[in-house]
Write an enzyme that holds these catalytic residues in place. Structure first.
Site, short mmCIF file in Angstrom:
data_model
loop_
_atom_site.label_atom_id
_atom_site.label_comp_id
_atom_site.label_asym_id
_atom_site.label_seq_id
_atom_site.Cartn_x
_atom_site.Cartn_y
_atom_site.Cartn_z
N ARG A 37 -11.91 -5.33 -34.78
CA ARG A 37 -12.40 -3.95 -34.59
C ARG A 37 -12.20 -3.52 -33.14
NH1 ARG A 37 -17.33 -4.79 -36.14
NH2 ARG A 37 -16.98 -4.15 -38.29
N TYR A 82 -5.31 -4.94 -14.67
CA TYR A 82 -4.71 -5.06 -13.35
C TYR A 82 -3.48 -4.16 -13.29
CZ TYR A 82 -4.57 -6.62 -8.76
OH TYR A 82 -4.60 -6.58 -7.40
N ARG A 136 -5.18 0.13 1.38
CA ARG A 136 -3.76 0.12 1.00
C ARG A 136 -3.67 -0.47 -0.39
NH1 ARG A 136 -0.20 -3.11 0.16
NH2 ARG A 136 -1.78 -4.66 0.61
N LYS A 154 -9.23 -8.33 -10.19
CA LYS A 154 -8.79 -9.67 -9.77
C LYS A 154 -9.77 -10.73 -10.26
CE LYS A 154 -4.96 -9.65 -7.63
NZ LYS A 154 -4.05 -9.71 -6.51
N GLU A 225 -8.03 -8.63 -0.09
CA GLU A 225 -7.15 -7.94 -1.02
C GLU A 225 -6.88 -6.52 -0.54
OE1 GLU A 225 -6.37 -9.79 -3.83
OE2 GLU A 225 -4.96 -8.20 -4.27
N ASP A 226 -5.61 -6.15 -0.45
CA ASP A 226 -5.21 -4.76 -0.21
C ASP A 226 -5.83 -4.13 1.04
OD1 ASP A 226 -3.60 -5.10 -2.33
OD2 ASP A 226 -4.53 -3.63 -3.63
N ASP A 248 -4.60 -12.61 -0.52
CA ASP A 248 -3.71 -12.69 -1.69
C ASP A 248 -2.40 -11.94 -1.47
OD1 ASP A 248 -3.17 -13.53 -4.35
OD2 ASP A 248 -3.40 -11.44 -4.95
N ASP A 249 -2.45 -10.81 -0.76
CA ASP A 249 -1.20 -10.04 -0.56
C ASP A 249 -0.22 -10.84 0.27
OD1 ASP A 249 -2.24 -7.60 -1.75
OD2 ASP A 249 -3.58 -7.63 -0.03
N ALA A 289 3.26 -7.59 2.49
CA ALA A 289 3.78 -8.39 1.38
C ALA A 289 5.17 -8.94 1.74
CB ALA A 289 3.83 -7.55 0.11
N ASN A 395 4.89 -2.72 -6.76
CA ASN A 395 4.01 -2.29 -7.84
C ASN A 395 3.55 -0.87 -7.56
OD1 ASN A 395 3.92 -4.86 -9.12
ND2 ASN A 395 2.48 -5.55 -7.55
N ASN A 439 3.93 -12.24 -10.78
CA ASN A 439 2.57 -11.73 -10.79
C ASN A 439 1.66 -12.72 -10.06
OD1 ASN A 439 0.00 -10.94 -11.55
ND2 ASN A 439 0.64 -10.31 -13.60
P1 NAD Z 1 3.68 -1.73 2.99
O1 NAD Z 1 3.53 -0.28 2.82
O2 NAD Z 1 2.89 -2.46 4.02
O3 NAD Z 1 5.22 -2.06 3.29
C1 NAD Z 1 6.29 -1.36 2.76
C2 NAD Z 1 7.53 -1.73 3.55
O4 NAD Z 1 8.64 -1.06 2.95
C3 NAD Z 1 7.50 -1.29 5.01
O5 NAD Z 1 8.10 -2.28 5.81
C4 NAD Z 1 8.39 -0.05 5.01
O6 NAD Z 1 9.05 0.15 6.26
C5 NAD Z 1 9.39 -0.41 3.94
N1 NAD Z 1 10.03 0.80 3.43
C6 NAD Z 1 9.44 1.93 3.00
N2 NAD Z 1 10.38 2.85 2.70
C7 NAD Z 1 11.57 2.27 2.96
C8 NAD Z 1 12.90 2.74 2.89
N3 NAD Z 1 13.18 3.98 2.54
N4 NAD Z 1 13.90 1.88 3.20
C9 NAD Z 1 13.62 0.63 3.59
N5 NAD Z 1 12.36 0.14 3.70
C10 NAD Z 1 11.36 0.96 3.39
O7 NAD Z 1 3.40 -2.37 1.58
P2 NAD Z 1 3.12 -3.90 1.22
O8 NAD Z 1 1.70 -4.21 1.23
O9 NAD Z 1 3.98 -4.78 2.02
O10 NAD Z 1 3.53 -3.88 -0.31
C11 NAD Z 1 4.84 -3.54 -0.69
C12 NAD Z 1 4.92 -3.61 -2.19
O11 NAD Z 1 4.80 -4.95 -2.59
C13 NAD Z 1 3.82 -2.83 -2.92
O12 NAD Z 1 4.39 -2.03 -3.93
C14 NAD Z 1 3.00 -3.89 -3.54
O13 NAD Z 1 2.48 -3.49 -4.78
C15 NAD Z 1 4.03 -4.97 -3.74
N6 NAD Z 1 3.40 -6.28 -3.93
C16 NAD Z 1 3.86 -7.02 -4.96
C17 NAD Z 1 3.27 -8.22 -5.22
C18 NAD Z 1 3.82 -9.06 -6.34
O14 NAD Z 1 4.75 -8.72 -6.95
N7 NAD Z 1 3.28 -10.19 -6.63
C19 NAD Z 1 2.19 -8.65 -4.47
C20 NAD Z 1 1.74 -7.87 -3.39
C21 NAD Z 1 2.37 -6.67 -3.13
#
Ligand code: NAD
Length: 544
Positions: A37, A82, A136, A154, A225-226, A248-249, A289, A395, A439
């Site tokens: 259900r 998530y 963020r 999480k 986180e974030d 975690d990031d 990241a 993401n 992930n």
């Molecule tokens: P952030 O905003 O700190 O970094 C983004 C980076 O991308 C910066 O260095 C920026 O200069 C670069 N960027 C942006 N526009 C650009 C362009 N036009 N050309 C080239 N580079 C460019 O973000 P973050 O915390 O580092 O996270 C980045 C991504 O990683 C997010 O989408 C996040 O969801 C993803 N992420 C994925 C996982 C996973 O897959 N397991 C885990 C953590 C984060």
């Protein structure tokens, strides 16, 4: 006018009383029918946010059933609780808010953070806190106090994925203000209406917070986180040797991508016949990241017997200004480590040009730039590799650098692929291709469980590295046969137990463990002990 409740009235819970409700089910009630259900009710919701709200209500009504359903339906429910749906939930949190489900520690609490933490109802059970400051969230920007669902989500994954007891989970959002005007103007916004504090005020707050956490919750592991990029690196650096914590990031993402890369590199090298030490990795995106993952991938080359200096030469990073070189003016601190010293030509800003210059075997996207890996980009990767490794890790899916179907089509099915957000399998010419998902949920539950069971005083790099290797080694015969780079998520508890075992051993080898009894047991006894310690919801799950 916004009224801040004082600590005593926040703790009294008077605002959230419950009417007495009948607890006896109807005479013909069957648990199995009720599971069906609940799934039918979930599936009847027309969009992700509605499904998220439904599941949150179910968790409040019947946590045991909720976690058991989650475990049995990981592939369906994780993307709701998530990424990607939790992103919608965060963006709309002030509007969909129903009841307190975590702890807010506000900038106004500075000076009495200990008292605020002490209002938490399960003080003695508390073992894991996921702490965000909402600055963020998932690449969606500064969502302020709307970030709490990240911590809640999480922790749900900890509970389902590693059997952490629900009463041991402490979701925390640091409510420090927001730089997003839209929220400051929203009459329903749940957080304090002020801009974010300057660095000195934030540092004071964080120092008091971490100290208070250790006093109030002496057994706690803190997962950051974030946080915004600079703060993520800064607070990890400041606290990693003082408290039991990890980010975690930075570390979780690094660990999970290293693991997928270990398996992807083997598949790619099998096709190219190039040694593993020849891999060349291009990072598109150099935020917390991207740089965190790049640092973790140094271990890949270290495993091939290379020094850190030589490993660094196999990695190139790109941000919004192009290839990151050491001679760039005003380069941010966290980007300096991988800045190239061997390129002094004109700035390289076009990704295809950068690929043709670097000739990478692997292209990793952590840029939040939707569709940045165009057909030209993918073609350039194919030109240099019989089986290119392409990991669009941003993401949610709406920010992914390339969709799975396109990557398969444009490479004639040769791509070795893992994304940050989930993609469904893709069928081409009658052949089904299965995407990998890098992930973090594969790895952080095991890191957390292993850190807790070993009573580790710190989370060391070697613990994260061993967690990655354990994840990479966890593919079963069928997953190998399908050339997967990650195991299937529905085996998460077994995977988490194996990761926890590796983490306990790494903690022991680094002498940061404080559970001497575990030092002298064999791996099989330890694995059985870990599985036995996992929390099980009362009898509903078919598989737990
Ligand atoms: P952030 O905003 O700190 O970094 C983004 C980076 O991308 C910066 O260095 C920026 O200069 C670069 N960027 C942006 N526009 C650009 C362009 N036009 N050309 C080239 N580079 C460019 O973000 P973050 O915390 O580092 O996270 C980045 C991504 O990683 C997010 O989408 C996040 O969801 C993803 N992420 C994925 C996982 C996973 O897959 N397991 C885990 C953590 C984060």
């Amino acid at each position: 006018m916004q009224v801040q409740l004082n600590v005593a009235s926040r703790a009294s819970g008077k605002l959230f009383t419950k009417l007495p409700i009948p607890v006896v089910p109807p005479p013909n009630f069957s648990s199995a029918t009720h599971r069906a259900r609940c799934l039918a009710q979930l599936r009847s919701k027309s969009n992700g946010l509605e499904k998220y709200i439904y599941l949150n209500g179910l968790k409040e009504r019947d946590p045991s059933l909720f976690y058991s359903l989650l475990y049995d339906n990981m592939r369906e429910m994780v993307p709701i609780l998530y990424t990607p749906t939790v992103g919608d939930a965060c963006q709309n949190y002030s509007h969909i808010w129903r009841r307190p489900e975590g702890l807010y520690v506000s900038i106004g609490d500075k000076g009495r953070i200990r008292e605020v933490l002490a209002t938490w109802p399960n003080l003695h059970d508390a073992r894991i806190a996921v702490v965000t400051d909402g600055s963020r969230i998932l690449g969606l920007g500064d969502l302020g106090a709307n970030g709490l669902p990240i911590s809640v989500g999480k922790l749900d994954l900890y509970i389902a994925g590693a059997g952490i007891r629900p009463t041991s989970a402490v979701p925390i959002c640091l409510d420090l203000g927001t730089s997003t005007q839209k929220y400051l103007d929203d009459p329903l916004y749940i957080g304090v209406r002020r801009p974010r504090p300057e660095a000195a005020e934030m540092d004071e707050f964080m120092n008091e917070f971490m100290e208070a956490m250790t006093e109030v919750f002496p057994h706690l592991l803190v997962q950051f986180e974030d946080f915004s990029t600079d703060n993520a690196f800064k607070y990890l650096r400041l606290y990693r040797d003082r408290y039991r914590c990890f980010n975690d990031d930075i570390q979780g993402t690094g660990g999970v991508v290293l693991s997928g890369f270990l398996n992807a590199a083997r598949l790619s090298s099998d096709a190219s016949k190039r040694p593993l030490s020849d891999h060349r990795i291009l990072f598109f995106g150099a935020g917390s990241a991207g740089i965190g993952v790049a640092k973790q991938l140094l271990s890949f080359f270290k495993f091939q017997g290379m020094s850190e200096e030589d490993a660094k030469k196999q990695i190139w990073t790109v941000d919004s200004k192009g290839l990151i070189t050491a001679d760039r003016q005003g380069i941010q601190e966290h980007k300096k480590f991988f800045a190239r010293t061997d390129y002094d030509g004109p700035a390289l800003t076009n990704l295809v040009d950068i690929i043709n210059y670097v000739k990478p075997t692997a292209l990793l996207g952590l840029s939040t730039l939707r569709n940045a890996f165009t057909k030209d980009v993918v073609d350039a990767m194919v030109a240099h590799n019989p089986r290119p490794i392409i990991f669009p890790l941003s993401n949610p899916v709406a920010l992914s650098e390339v969709d799975y179907g396109d990557a398969v089509e444009w490479t004639d099915g040769k791509v070795i692929f893992a994304s940050g957000s989930p993609y469904t399998p893709f069928t081409r010419d009658g052949k089904k291709y299965e995407p990998g998902q890098g992930n973090n949920m594969y790895i952080f539950p095991g890191i957390g469980l292993g850190s807790l069971l070993s009573k580790a005083s710190h989370v060391t790099d070697s613990m994260v590295e061993q967690a990655s290797i354990a994840l990479a080694s966890s593919l079963n015969t069928d997953e190998h046969a399908h050339q997967l780079v990650y195991p299937r998520l529905d085996r998460i508890r077994d995977i988490s137990a194996r990761i926890a075992l590796a983490v306990v051993r790494a903690a022991q080898n680094a002498s940061v463990d404080n559970a001497p009894a575990l030092r002298h047991v064999t791996d099989s006894v330890l694995l059985a002990y870990i599985k036995e310690r996992m929390w099980q919801p009362r009898g509903e799950s078919s598989r737990m």
